[in-house]
Design a protein around this motif. Structure first.
Motif, PDB file in Angstrom:
ATOM      1  N   ALA A 101       0.687  -1.313   0.055  1.00  0.00           N
ATOM      2  CA  ALA A 101       0.042  -0.122  -0.001  1.00  0.00           C
ATOM      3  C   ALA A 101       0.863   1.423   0.115  1.00  0.00           C
ATOM      4  N   LEU A 102       2.185   1.232   0.571  1.00  0.00           N
ATOM      5  CA  LEU A 102       3.093   2.285   0.379  1.00  0.00           C
ATOM      6  C   LEU A 102       3.193   2.894  -1.000  1.00  0.00           C
ATOM      7  N   VAL A 103       3.302   1.877  -1.920  1.00  0.00           N
ATOM      8  CA  VAL A 103       3.439   2.445  -3.443  1.00  0.00           C
ATOM      9  C   VAL A 103       2.581   3.691  -3.662  1.00  0.00           C
ATOM     10  N   ASP A 104       1.170   3.772  -3.191  1.00  0.00           N
ATOM     11  CA  ASP A 104       0.520   4.804  -3.640  1.00  0.00           C
ATOM     12  C   ASP A 104       0.910   6.158  -3.131  1.00  0.00           C
ATOM     13  N   GLY A 105       1.623   5.983  -1.780  1.00  0.00           N
ATOM     14  CA  GLY A 105       2.141   7.308  -1.323  1.00  0.00           C
ATOM     15  C   GLY A 105       3.300   7.771  -1.919  1.00  0.00           C
ATOM     16  N   VAL A 106       4.300   6.913  -2.552  1.00  0.00           N
ATOM     17  CA  VAL A 106       5.350   7.278  -3.065  1.00  0.00           C
ATOM     18  C   VAL A 106       5.245   8.008  -4.440  1.00  0.00           C
ATOM     19  N   ILE A 107       4.218   7.237  -5.260  1.00  0.00           N
ATOM     20  CA  ILE A 107       3.925   7.847  -6.255  1.00  0.00           C
ATOM     21  C   ILE A 107       3.009   9.078  -6.099  1.00  0.00           C
TER      22      ILE A 107
END
Ligand code: FAD
Lengths: 245, 437
Positions: A101-107
């Motif tokens: 779920a951390l992927v969304d934040g990075v993007i």
């Protein structure tokens, strides 16, 4: 000419160095980020170093509802409106692997948030017929590697966005500089193993300002990263996929 | 990552530590770090020895907390984060008519480091030490964040000024800047032929800034020859300033061998015409001449170097002359040595200054030099003088205790501010500053 710089992610070391340098030249700075106390200190610092005006504004790349207020504040200034985007986040790849779920934040931090902001700003630059956008991408965006490809892919997307925005703003008298820093000596890289040729934030800021003055399109900073990345981009994928760099 | 493990050294590079270092870029990060436990703060590590080292422990590098927080043009009071460099303050405020009241010989020293050593400048005889111009400071001690001033919290102030970071982490300070007359320095340089003339000229100097460069290799009749520099702020036309240079590698041993140094010193001395001259210099060139060469400490090679600096009372000038004779006789001294006249001004229990003469000489880190320095230290003690913690790396705790009569008072205050001893550094342990030997 009356110049104003909107600086997104102004609490980062690179942004601070950049904000100070444009302040010394008498520009106004709108310092946008999340740590308001830190931004207020930086605003005082910029004023004392010569900024025409310096204000701290709340900006969260993941909360686009706040973007309009920043642009409205910039619009209230006369003359040239510029923006420099230093936002981005890079959790350890291991953390992202454990929690996808951390992927969304990075993007959101590194690509979609800044892109949406710049999209809202573009009409203002077009209307004034002048203004430069500095977008900080990364050498990590030039090729996906096992160590940080989520961050790299977000920066690659942002770099592509900047290229298109340059195409658009050039027609209206504006300009976009894409900046690809290598390793910079900041809190983000502090203590990371395997770094080499680490540049001081002030050096990067100098390179950015020179690129703005000369209307360069894409710069690597320090310059030699252009050659390092040239090599890395040319490694055949069949080989690259087995490498750990 | 907040903490990194690294080898790091003082400016002289002769003493090295391995330990954890954090370098917060925001006050909120610093506060979070200190909530885990206190650790000593360090600045630019321009102290030569081990004042800024904590081997096996943690240190907090303050250099990224370097912002100007506020300035009052009526009073000249600047509120600044502790990691700001003195040279940055000078560069930003000189054009507006102000300078830090006291500036050490390097503009890279931070405000926190200048407080921690209560540094002196070329105007000590007129304005006293750095902390005498500190209006207040914000300190994070074991008891939380406190405002420290020379009058309302006099005890804690005296323990913190020159207190080697032992009372807490200095977060920010309010400094009284001094108005200046113009944005350049007007400097008179004259040759001084020997020791007695040097002392007489230093005693008689009416200038705002006075410093003596001594040729520490000259012997016999030429003993103590050098150049007296007297400076005033003023206005004038400036020659163009060159780019800063960097020493890119560790120099080989012969770079500072005896004959090379003697030749250099002679040339440096003759540079000033026999009749003297007056020149106009940029402010930074006068105050921070060595900062133009980045990393110049690498000239001494991998093993590094030591600086010996002592101050002795006026009446003990003959003892200082004897020390210089030994230094010149040894053939070990490096290019330039500094001789200054100090006034009585000091702000803390462990502040270095005393009314008298101070001599500073660099030596390569070799056994003969270490032996020579040990001898000079004993002579300093018998001359009722003292050694400077910013420079020392070889002294003995018992000697130092005798040189700093207020040590016991300082110890008590420090024990209250940091009861667990979390702020001790390599220097504090080496010299047993916090515990009686
Ligand atoms: C070329 C050169 C010329 C010099 N000339 C002079 C001179 O003319 N006069 C003079 O007096 N000195 C002189 N010095 C010495 C120098 O001014 C001092 O060593 C000064 O302390 C260096 O500052 P720094 O920021 O590097 O501090 P550091 O060396 O990093 O630290 C010094 C001490 O201060 C403490 N400290 C640092 N920051 C903080 C903080 N934020 N809170 C609490 N404690 C802190 C440290 O724990 C340590 O004990 C010179 C040094 C050099 C290299």
């Amino acid at each position: 000419m009356n110049r104003t710089w909107i600086i997104l992610g102004a609490t980062s070391a690179m942004a601070r160095a950049f904000a100070r340098k444009v302040s010394q030249e008498g520009a106004g700075v709108l310092l946008a980020g999340r740590d308001m106390e830190d931004l207020a200190t930086l605003a005082a610092d910029c004023r004392l170093r010569g900024a025409r005006m310096a204000e701290a504004l709340a900006f969260d790349a993941r909360a686009p509802e706040g973007f309009a207020a920043i642009i409205a504040r910039a619009e209230a200034e006369e003359g040239e409106i510029n923006a420099a985007v230093f936002v981005g986040s890079m959790p350890e790849q291991g953390a992202t692997d454990a929690d996808p779920a951390l992927v969304d934040g990075v993007i959101a931090d590194s690509h979609t948030g800044p892109a949406r902001f710049l999209h809202m700003l573009a009409p203002l630059i077009e209307a004034r017929g002048t203004g430069t956008v500095v977008g900080v991408a990364s050498v990590a965006g030039d090729r996906g590697r096992i160590g940080n490809y989520v961050y790299g892919s977000a920066k690659a997307g942002f770099a592509t966005y900047l290229s298109g925005l340059r195409n658009r703003l050039t027609r209206a008298g504006g300009h976009v500089v894409t900046v690809k820093p290598g390793f910079v000596d900041t809190a983000m890289t502090w203590g990371l193993p395997g770094l080499f040729l680490v540049a001081a934030p002030g050096h990067v800021a100098d390179d950015i300002l020179a690129a703005v003055a000369k209307r360069r399109n894409v710069i690597y900073t320090p310059f030699f990263w252009r050659y390092i990345m040239l090599i890395i981009r040319h490694i055949p994928e069949a080989l690259f996929k087995k490498m750990k760099i | 990552m907040l903490w990194k493990t690294a080898d790091y050294a003082g400016w002289g590079r002769a003493l090295v530590a391995r330990g954890e270092i954090a370098r917060p870029e925001r006050q909120s990060t610093l506060a979070a770090l200190l909530a885990e436990g206190l650790a000593p703060a360090i600045g630019m590590r321009r102290s030569y020895g081990d004042a800024a080292l904590n081997g096996g422990g943690r240190v907090i590098d303050m250099t990224r907390l370097d912002r100007f927080r506020g300035f009052d043009p009526e009073t000249g009071i600047l509120d600044v984060e502790a990691g700001a460099r003195i040279g940055d303050i000078a560069a930003a405020f000189a054009p507006r008519g102000w300078l830090p009241a006291v500036m050490p010989g390097t503009g890279l020293a931070t405000v926190g480091g200048c407080i921690g050593q209560d540094v002196h400048g070329k105007n000590h005889h007129n304005v006293g030490s750095f902390c005498q111009h500190v209006v207040s400071l914000t300190l994070r001690s074991a008891r939380g964040v406190v405002e420290v001033t020379p009058d309302r919290t006099a005890d804690l102030f005296r323990a913190t000024a020159g207190g080697l970071g032992q009372t807490g982490v200095i977060l920010s300070a309010r400094l009284r800047l001094l108005p200046r007359r113009g944005d350049v320095m007007v400097v008179t340089e004259r040759r001084v032929e020997g020791w007695d003339e040097f002392l007489a000229l230093l005693d008689a100097s009416q200038a705002t800034y006075t410093v003596g460069w001594i040729d520490a290799t000259a012997r016999g009749a030429a003993l103590g020859r050098g150049i007296l520099e007297e400076g005033e702020t003023g206005s004038g036309l400036l020659p163009k300033r060159g780019q800063a240079r960097r020493v890119p590698f560790d120099a080989p041993r012969f770079a500072l061998a005896g004959p090379v140094v003697r030749a250099f010193n002679t040339a440096y001395y003759r540079r000033v015409p026999e009749t003297g001259r007056t020149v106009v210099k940029p402010i930074a060139d006068f105050f921070f001449p060595l900062d133009k060469i980045h990393d110049w400490n690498r000239l001494y090679g991998k093993r590094g170097f030591h600086q010996f600096q002592c101050v002795v009372p006026v009446a003990e000038a003959p003892a200082l002359r004897a020390m210089l004779e030994e230094i010149a006789g040894s053939g070990l001294a490096s290019p330039l040595a500094v001789l200054k006249r100090m006034g009585p001004g000091r702000a803390g229990h462990l502040s270095f200054p005393m009314e008298g003469y101070t001599l500073a000489v660099d030596f390569p880190n070799r056994s003969e030099a270490r032996e020579l320095i040990r001898g000079l230290e004993s002579e300093t003690l018998s001359a009722r003088g003292r050694l400077y913690f910013a420079k020392d790396s070889l002294a003995r705790g018992t000697d130092v205790a005798a040189m700093y009569p207020e040590l016991a008072a300082w110890r008590k205050l420090v024990a209250r501010a940091d009861p667990e001893g979390a702020l001790a550094t390599d220097l504090v342990r080496r010299l047993s500053l916090r515990s009686a030997t």
